[in-house]
Design a protein around this motif. Structure first.
Motif, short mmCIF file in Angstrom:
data_model
loop_
_atom_site.label_atom_id
_atom_site.label_comp_id
_atom_site.label_asym_id
_atom_site.label_seq_id
_atom_site.Cartn_x
_atom_site.Cartn_y
_atom_site.Cartn_z
N ARG A 150 33.24 12.03 -12.18
CA ARG A 150 34.23 12.66 -13.05
C ARG A 150 34.63 11.70 -14.16
O ARG A 150 34.51 10.48 -14.01
N LYS A 151 35.12 12.25 -15.24
CA LYS A 151 35.48 11.42 -16.40
C LYS A 151 36.47 10.33 -16.01
O LYS A 151 36.33 9.18 -16.43
N LYS A 152 37.47 10.67 -15.23
CA LYS A 152 38.47 9.68 -14.82
C LYS A 152 37.82 8.53 -14.06
O LYS A 152 38.19 7.35 -14.23
N GLN A 153 36.84 8.84 -13.23
CA GLN A 153 36.14 7.79 -12.50
C GLN A 153 35.30 6.93 -13.43
O GLN A 153 35.28 5.70 -13.32
N ASP A 171 36.83 4.07 -15.23
CA ASP A 171 37.18 2.90 -14.42
C ASP A 171 35.97 1.96 -14.44
O ASP A 171 34.93 2.28 -13.87
N ASP A 180 36.52 6.09 -24.45
CA ASP A 180 36.84 7.41 -23.88
C ASP A 180 36.16 8.52 -24.67
O ASP A 180 36.59 9.68 -24.62
#
Length: 269
Positions: free
Chosen positions: A115-118, A121, A95
């Motif tokens: 995006r960072k959240k993507q 994954d 992260d």
């Protein structure tokens, strides 16, 4: 200096007792259960070589192979992806990274990867990597480092080449080309073990792989390897396929003959 017979006798008795105690302790410790429990780990063994992985590294490796299978990509694409991930993150879902780089491939939100959240994954990140790789003309034939650099645009693109051999070992195992090549072990929890979450495991695998149908033995071994890599995460203690069974047993080396699962089913429990 002379000693009396009594002193000499006592000395002999002390020596004999010391030896007896030492021998007794040796045999007691030899039979005792080790106090230090090994940490969870995985081993990959193929004709190309052998690698030691931590569970997260095995899970990332299995995910990359599953995504490649869903996209019907050749093994060379998987090798390039592994070499890239080994250099960028050592096959961990980080992260953090240089500037806004995150994830397995250290992709950057500011560079349009998502995006960072993507990007955190692994399924999404791997799909983005392969989508860019297949646009590289003749990527299958060019040197690995060049193909990876065309995707990553790294400051030190030459570094990917050093991981090619390890990447080939991983690809042979996790694509299912080399059967029964992955063995993992994790320490069982204290008390009653949690129930296996086989349904959840299959659901997560389908995100990466798509159809769970086993149309070839290679695909069957890909699913079996993915399941073993994720065994600790989903509390699986047995994975069976093709008349063989993996068990979470430290005393067993690799897959063992037996199990009801044939060539069309991977059984989880």
């Amino acid at each position: 200096m002379r000693f009396s017979r009594g002193v000499i006798t006592i000395a002999i008795i002390v020596v004999v007792l010391a030896v007896a105690v030492s021998v007794g302790l040796y045999h007691l410790l030899k039979r005792a259960t080790p106090l230090a429990v090994p940490e969870a780990h995985c081993t990959v063994r193929t004709p190309e070589g052998e690698l030691y992985l931590y569970p997260e590294q095995a899970q990332i490796s299995a995910t990359i192979a599953a995504v490649a299978a869903r996209r019907r990509l050749p093994e060379r694409a998987v090798v390039i992806a592994y070499a890239t991930a080994l250099q960028e993150s050592k096959l961990y879902n980080l992260d953090y990274g240089d500037r806004d780089s995150v994830g397995v491939f250290q992709q950057r939100e500011s560079q349009g990867w998502g995006r960072k959240k993507q990007l955190m994954d692994p399924v999404y990140a791997t799909n983005k990597f392969f989508a860019a790789l297949v646009k590289v003309k003749d990527y299958r034939k060019m040197p690995l480092a060049e193909a990876a650099q065309e995707v990553q645009r790294s400051a030190g693109g030459y570094a990917y080449a050093q991981h090619e051999q390890d990447a080939k070992i991983l690809a042979a195992a996790f694509t299912g080309r080399v059967p029964q090549s992955l063995h993992c072990w994790y320490p069982p929890g204290k008390g009653s073990p949690p129930p296996p979450r086989a349904a959840e495991a299959r659901k997560q695998l389908s995100r990466a792989l798509g159809s769970m149908a086993i149309t070839t033995k290679r695909r069957g071994w890909l699913i079996a390897s993915w399941s073993v890599a994720h065994a600790e995460k989903y509390a699986l203690s047995h994975v069976a396929y093709g008349g063989l069974t993996w068990s979470n047993d430290m005393e067993l080396e690799g897959w063992q003959a037996g199990g009801k699962a044939g060539d069309r089913e991977v059984a989880l429990s």
